[in-house]
Scaffold this active site. Structure first.
Site, short mmCIF file in Angstrom:
data_model
loop_
_atom_site.label_atom_id
_atom_site.label_comp_id
_atom_site.label_asym_id
_atom_site.label_seq_id
_atom_site.Cartn_x
_atom_site.Cartn_y
_atom_site.Cartn_z
CE1 TYR A 5 -8.54 44.26 24.66
CE2 TYR A 5 -10.92 45.90 23.55
CZ TYR A 5 -9.09 44.94 22.96
OH TYR A 5 -8.19 45.24 21.97
CE LYS A 25 -15.44 49.10 20.49
NZ LYS A 25 -14.44 49.12 21.19
CG ASP A 61 -11.72 52.70 27.19
OD1 ASP A 61 -12.35 53.59 26.55
OD2 ASP A 61 -11.05 51.62 27.40
C1 LIG Z 1 -13.38 48.97 21.54
C2 LIG Z 1 -12.47 49.03 23.03
C3 LIG Z 1 -11.68 49.77 23.02
C4 LIG Z 1 -10.15 49.76 21.95
O1 LIG Z 1 -10.89 50.13 20.74
P1 LIG Z 1 -9.87 49.80 19.30
O2 LIG Z 1 -10.38 50.23 18.26
O3 LIG Z 1 -10.90 47.67 19.01
O4 LIG Z 1 -8.23 49.36 19.59
C5 LIG Z 1 -10.51 50.08 24.22
N1 LIG Z 1 -11.15 50.65 25.19
C6 LIG Z 1 -13.41 49.89 25.24
C7 LIG Z 1 -13.71 50.12 26.32
C8 LIG Z 1 -12.97 49.25 23.58
O5 LIG Z 1 -15.12 48.95 24.49
#
Ligand SMILES: *Cc1c(COP(=O)(O)O)cnc(C)c1O
Length: 439
Positions: free
Chosen positions: A150, A273, A245
């Site tokens: 994701y 995060k 990511d």
């Molecule tokens: C949480 C997450 C996102 C999205 O971040 P948001 O702050 O919720 O938009 C993108 N990539 C990864 C790997 C994530 O865990």
């Protein structure tokens, strides 16, 4: 407790009238596990309390950010000081420069970085930058991502695999035109052969490969070192940009992120995060050669009214300071290890097929005999048993992610007492699972 006194249920009923599904992000609605979402009123250290006053040991940590525990006094003090100086200026601040320097110092592959407000925004911007900068700056359209990873909810990333291997993807959300996802190739995680084939077929059209090096959005699944090395080699050979990511893994699995554990440097890294410590801060950064394509230096546009917000940055900086304490990750990792080892042992006592994995302060639990290595193996784990376990834990004051397909998080505030309370509770929960569905 009768529903009449259940403040969570009352709030959920009210919320559903004014907010779609009663929540501002879908997983919070408990659709996967059923039951009433807990409405949280306050949090401290490893705990939070719901609207009924019930206390929980928190294993989601706001889905990752709360690595130092909730309401850490240093973080709260830094934010109070920042708030007293003003909430937002729309002009640059010293705090942003300090934050950028700190990130660059801790993640060696990042030479320049830009701050934004969410992981979605960071991943979306990194993608545009990669497309604009690939192919020696002439630009390319096609991108590769992996099933089960994701990267936030930008249109071109809400994609599921097409009908055949090496065919381009289909939208996984309504409202995303197929014209947009037709440029996204969705491959199987940890499948090197598919990656080689994709580059053989589409090589010089591929702008970037985007990947979670340790996937945390299909529960926890580690990439094999070979998988990551293969994508580095292929991107370099074909002039494509490798994007890690690390929104979830950055400053969570190790101080230098997942890339420091694999010893592979991406061209771009996406962060979020933990770097906000619970406030909306995210970032994307990487090689100067790539970052120079970003406005105002280059032709790739990106902007944000609240980007680098001084209050949010003060929270992120205070958090980044705390995680650099000597031994921070060794201790965090040891606590997560005690949790996972203890859960596995408790499951064995009750003869429940169960295993776990963890890296730093991030963990996966699986109702399966072996630790999954792919999206298909994750989907084959026992969701019924997970849901029973989840509710048995929740009823007894332990809050796990309300889905079998999410990773869990431990903070520095999860001390031995909290872990042993969790394990005592887990013993009862596994007994309930075993009684409800004997092998
Ligand atoms: C949480 C997450 C996102 C999205 O971040 P948001 O702050 O919720 O938009 C993108 N990539 C990864 C790997 C994530 O865990």
């Amino acid at each position: 407790m009768s529903t009449g006194n259940d403040r969570n249920q009352q709030l959920f009923d009210r919320a559903q009238r004014s907010i779609p599904g009663g929540v501002n992000s879908p997983v919070r609605a408990f659709r996967s596990v059923g039951g009433t979402p807990r409405f949280i009123e306050r949090a401290l250290g490893p705990h939070f309390w719901d609207a009924n006053g019930a206390r929980y040991i928190d294993y989601i940590g706001s889905w990752g950010p709360m690595i130092v525990g909730h309401t850490h006094p240093d973080v709260v003090a830094a934010m109070h000081a920042a708030i007293a100086r003003g909430l937002s200026y729309g002009a640059p601040t010293a705090g942003e420069v300090e934050m950028a320097e700190e990130i660059i110092r801790l993640v060696p592959s990042i030479e320049q970085v830009r701050l934004v407000s969410s992981g979605t925004e960071a991943a979306m911007s990194a993608l545009r930058l990669a497309r604009g900068a690939a192919g020696d700056g002439k630009g390319r359209r096609k991108i590769i991502k992996f099933e089960g990873c994701y990267h936030g909810h930008a249109d071109s990333l809400l994609v599921k695999a097409g009908s055949g291997l090496l065919t381009f993807g289909n939208p996984s959300s309504a409202g995303v035109p197929a014209e947009i996802t037709q440029h996204t190739l969705v491959l199987d995680y940890n499948d090197c052969e598919q990656l080689e084939d994709a580059f053989k077929t589409h090589g010089d059209d591929i702008a970037c490969v985007m990947v979670e090096v340790i996937a945390g959005n299909m529960n926890l699944v580690r990439a094999t070192p070979e998988f990551i090395q293969t994508m580095r080699k292929l991107c370099t050979k074909h002039g494509a940009i490798l994007v890690f990511d690390e929104v979830m893994t950055g400053f969570r699995v190790a101080l230098g992120g997942a890339q420091s554990l694999y010893g592979v440097q991406p061209d771009l890294t996406v962060l979020g995060k933990v770097i906000g410590g619970g406030m909306p801060v995210a970032a994307f950064g990487g090689r100067r050669e790539v970052m120079k394509h970003l406005a105002p230096l280059g032709g790739v546009y990106q902007a944000g009214t609240l980007s680098g917000n001084p209050v949010a940055v003060s929270c992120g900086l205070a958090t980044l300071k705390l995680i650099q304490a000597p031994g921070f990750y060794e201790r965090l990792s040891a606590q997560t290890g005690k949790l996972i080892d203890g859960l596995v042992a408790a499951a064995q006592i009750h003869d429940v097929p169960f295993c776990g994995d963890f890296v730093g302060g991030m963990f996966g639990i699986y109702f399966a005999t072996n630790v999954p290595q792919s999206y298909a193996q994750i989907m084959a784990t026992d969701k019924e048993r997970f849901n029973r376990f989840f509710h048995a834990m929740l009823d007894r004051g332990v809050y796990l992610a309300p889905s079998a397909y999410e990773a869990g998080f431990v903070s520095a505030a999860h001390d031995d007492e909290v872990i042993s309370q969790t394990l005592a509770t887990a013993g009862k929960a596994f007994a309930a699972v075993a009684a409800a569905s004997p092998r």
